[in-house]
Design a protein around this motif. Structure first.
Motif, PDB file in Angstrom:
ATOM      1  N   THR A 186       0.131  -8.288  -0.705  1.00 22.69           N
ATOM      2  CA  THR A 186      -1.142  -7.584  -0.549  1.00 22.69           C
ATOM      3  C   THR A 186      -0.845  -6.096  -0.486  1.00 22.69           C
ATOM      4  O   THR A 186       0.075  -5.673   0.214  1.00 22.69           O
ATOM      5  CB  THR A 186      -1.857  -8.010   0.751  1.00 22.69           C
ATOM      6  OG1 THR A 186      -2.140  -9.405   0.693  1.00 22.69           O
ATOM      7  CG2 THR A 186      -3.151  -7.223   0.939  1.00 22.69           C
ATOM      8  N   TRP A 187      -1.624  -5.320  -1.231  1.00 19.37           N
ATOM      9  CA  TRP A 187      -1.475  -3.866  -1.234  1.00 19.37           C
ATOM     10  C   TRP A 187      -2.774  -3.240  -0.743  1.00 19.37           C
ATOM     11  O   TRP A 187      -3.861  -3.710  -1.079  1.00 19.37           O
ATOM     12  CB  TRP A 187      -1.175  -3.346  -2.636  1.00 19.37           C
ATOM     13  CG  TRP A 187       0.182  -3.706  -3.149  1.00 19.37           C
ATOM     14  CD1 TRP A 187       0.623  -4.952  -3.490  1.00 19.37           C
ATOM     15  CD2 TRP A 187       1.278  -2.826  -3.377  1.00 19.37           C
ATOM     16  NE1 TRP A 187       1.922  -4.900  -3.921  1.00 19.37           N
ATOM     17  CE2 TRP A 187       2.353  -3.605  -3.867  1.00 19.37           C
ATOM     18  CE3 TRP A 187       1.456  -1.448  -3.230  1.00 19.37           C
ATOM     19  CZ2 TRP A 187       3.585  -3.049  -4.194  1.00 19.37           C
ATOM     20  CZ3 TRP A 187       2.682  -0.895  -3.568  1.00 19.37           C
ATOM     21  CH2 TRP A 187       3.730  -1.690  -4.040  1.00 19.37           C
ATOM     22  N   SER A 188      -2.660  -2.157   0.029  1.00 18.24           N
ATOM     23  CA  SER A 188      -3.829  -1.507   0.610  1.00 18.24           C
ATOM     24  C   SER A 188      -3.793  -0.006   0.333  1.00 18.24           C
ATOM     25  O   SER A 188      -2.746   0.632   0.472  1.00 18.24           O
ATOM     26  CB  SER A 188      -3.881  -1.752   2.122  1.00 18.24           C
ATOM     27  OG  SER A 188      -3.880  -3.142   2.413  1.00 18.24           O
ATOM     28  N   MET A 201      -0.863   3.893  -1.678  1.00 17.87           N
ATOM     29  CA  MET A 201      -1.194   2.476  -1.785  1.00 17.87           C
ATOM     30  C   MET A 201       0.086   1.724  -1.473  1.00 17.87           C
ATOM     31  O   MET A 201       1.072   1.837  -2.198  1.00 17.87           O
ATOM     32  CB  MET A 201      -1.720   2.143  -3.171  1.00 17.87           C
ATOM     33  CG  MET A 201      -2.409   0.795  -3.248  1.00 17.87           C
ATOM     34  SD  MET A 201      -3.448   0.685  -4.704  1.00 17.87           S
ATOM     35  CE  MET A 201      -4.022  -1.009  -4.525  1.00 17.87           C
ATOM     36  N   LYS A 202       0.090   0.997  -0.356  1.00 20.04           N
ATOM     37  CA  LYS A 202       1.317   0.428   0.176  1.00 20.04           C
ATOM     38  C   LYS A 202       1.220  -1.081   0.305  1.00 20.04           C
ATOM     39  O   LYS A 202       0.143  -1.648   0.505  1.00 20.04           O
ATOM     40  CB  LYS A 202       1.615   1.019   1.564  1.00 20.04           C
ATOM     41  CG  LYS A 202       1.827   2.535   1.582  1.00 20.04           C
ATOM     42  CD  LYS A 202       3.111   2.933   0.896  1.00 20.04           C
ATOM     43  CE  LYS A 202       3.391   4.421   1.066  1.00 20.04           C
ATOM     44  NZ  LYS A 202       4.621   4.834   0.348  1.00 20.04           N
ATOM     45  N   THR A 203       2.376  -1.723   0.230  1.00 16.49           N
ATOM     46  CA  THR A 203       2.458  -3.139   0.517  1.00 16.49           C
ATOM     47  C   THR A 203       2.199  -3.357   2.005  1.00 16.49           C
ATOM     48  O   THR A 203       2.874  -2.759   2.847  1.00 16.49           O
ATOM     49  CB  THR A 203       3.877  -3.681   0.220  1.00 16.49           C
ATOM     50  OG1 THR A 203       4.455  -2.953  -0.848  1.00 16.49           O
ATOM     51  CG2 THR A 203       3.836  -5.154  -0.093  1.00 16.49           C
ATOM     52  N   GLY A 211       4.568   5.589   7.802  1.00 16.29           N
ATOM     53  CA  GLY A 211       4.449   4.157   7.577  1.00 16.29           C
ATOM     54  C   GLY A 211       2.995   3.736   7.434  1.00 16.29           C
ATOM     55  O   GLY A 211       2.067   4.499   7.663  1.00 16.29           O
ATOM     56  N   MET A 212       2.790   2.471   7.054  1.00 19.74           N
ATOM     57  CA  MET A 212       1.436   1.939   6.915  1.00 19.74           C
ATOM     58  C   MET A 212       1.499   0.433   7.102  1.00 19.74           C
ATOM     59  O   MET A 212       2.080  -0.280   6.293  1.00 19.74           O
ATOM     60  CB  MET A 212       0.868   2.291   5.536  1.00 19.74           C
ATOM     61  CG  MET A 212      -0.541   1.778   5.279  1.00 19.74           C
ATOM     62  SD  MET A 212      -1.132   2.407   3.700  1.00 19.74           S
ATOM     63  CE  MET A 212      -2.618   1.437   3.489  1.00 19.74           C
TER      64      MET A 212
END
Length: 402
Positions: free
Chosen positions: A34-36, A359-361, A379-380
């Motif tokens: 999932t990427w956000s 846009m991060k995993t 970080g995210m």
């Protein structure tokens, strides 16, 4: 669709997406991620019209396919294998993997769901689309482009007159560029000029690298270390770097070897970057923390292993401009090979602030994943409990596993 299509080729992504994509195809094709999307600018709001345009642009991107000419170009890159190129011949982006909605915060939420093999390739084009839609619809774009060209010409003059001497540098700005036209203009002008103390060696944008006959630059991103190291439920995440380096060497051997150090802190990375990996990888990339402290740490580490630092490359890529790069190059001159990947400063320097969007995993195989970089706040992760768990794993290893 109000604007012309923004992404016009599936090559229009960063090179490391193909480098990682080949590894994913051969080794982790069943992984799901999932990427956000996140906009870090607190004063930016995407209007309803912008969100609708972003949707239409992403639909247009999902209609693209690789051409045989593009696939032939990829196959000529010495570490790209025919099996992966054959997969790309069949590959297509899926709009069904996207969930795009409006929210009360910045006005835009984007998430993608599906196989890592697919969703990894969505990140860069999606960010490029969001950027270009925003700057076309929030401002008078022609005025922005004029200020961009003026600043670009000033930068080139500073390289020509040796105000700044960077050594080797590449353009890394696709994800946060003002527009496709602006990025191409920058690459074209940087490539056609010569500089006494600087050498423009390539771009991360594979489409532009092909068009202008320059090197496509890029190996791995944080997603590789996060998913390989944290996506397997049996792995201790404090050993993420070991798993990621091991699988990379299985795929590439001594080729395509620039390791990213800061996915779970550089200090933890160095526990795994011992003689074998330090010898096989041609260098390492800096993406957070103080660059001078990091560089000193890497030189000391190489020396402690009996490796001459002058045979290795330190690639700096964190929020660089020419002045900062010049200071780093001067500081480390003669001690180690130095190179720079410079992004937004080249691709989106105008009279208005650039967007700070990522846009991060955020999940892999149903598991939360996170990075804990050398700079707090980069970080995210949607689950603070997982971040705390990851930090405890790292801390325990640093204190006990010697």
């Amino acid at each position: 669709m109000l604007l012309e299509p923004i992404i016009t080729s599936l090559l229009e992504t960063d090179m490391y997406k193909f480098s990682m994509g080949q590894c994913i195809y051969h080794q982790f094709s069943d992984y799901k991620t999932t990427w956000s999307f996140k906009c870090r600018n607190t004063d930016v709001h995407f209007t309803h019209e912008m969100v609708e345009e972003i949707k239409e642009q992403i639909k247009a991107y999902c209609g693209l396919r690789f051409t045989e000419e593009e696939l032939e170009y990829l196959h000529k890159i010495k570490w790209m294998k025919g099996s992966y190129v054959d997969f790309l011949r069949l590959w297509q982006p899926r709009y069904e993997d996207y969930e795009i909605t409006e929210d009360a915060d910045c006005g835009l939420t984007i998430e993608t769901f599906g196989t890592w093999l697919n969703t990894s390739l969505y990140e860069i084009p999606t960010l490029a689309i969001v950027n270009e839609v925003y700057f076309h619809m929030a401002y008078h774009y022609d005025e922005l482009l004029a200020s961009f060209e003026k600043k670009l010409d000033e930068k080139i003059t500073l390289l020509k007159n040796s105000t700044y001497n960077l050594g080797l540098f590449s353009e890394f700005g696709l994800r946060r560029r003002l527009s496709a036209g602006a990025q191409e203009l920058a690459v074209k002008k940087l490539n056609e000029n010569k500089y006494p103390g600087s050498t423009f060696v390539g771009t991360s944008n594979v489409f532009l690298a092909k068009k202008y006959g320059i090197t496509p630059v890029g190996t791995m991103a944080h997603e590789w270390i996060m998913c390989v190291g944290q996506g397997n439920h049996k792995h201790n995440p404090a050993y993420s770097n070991w798993y990621a380096l091991d699988w990379w060497v299985k795929e590439y051997g001594i080729l395509n070897g620039t390791a990213l150090t800061d996915a779970i802190t550089t200090d933890c990375f160095l526990r795994d970057f011992q003689l074998t990996y330090a010898t096989l990888f041609s260098g390492v990339r800096h993406d957070s923390g103080d660059p001078f402290e990091w560089g000193e740490k890497m030189i000391c580490h190489y020396e402690s292993l009996g490796i001459d630092p002058k045979t290795k490359t330190l690639l700096f890529s964190d929020s660089l401009d020419f002045e900062r790069a010049d200071k780093i190059a001067s500081y480390f001159a003669g001690r180690v090979k130095i190179a720079f990947g410079i992004g937004t400063y080249i691709s989106n320097d105008t009279d208005v602030p650039a967007l700070n969007i990522v846009m991060k995993t955020t999940k892999c195989n149903g598991m939360d994943v996170a990075k804990i970089s050398d700079t707090p706040g980069k970080g995210m992760c949607k689950n603070p409990e997982y971040v705390e768990y990851l930090q405890r794993c790292i801390s325990w290893r640093m204190e006990n596993d010697r």
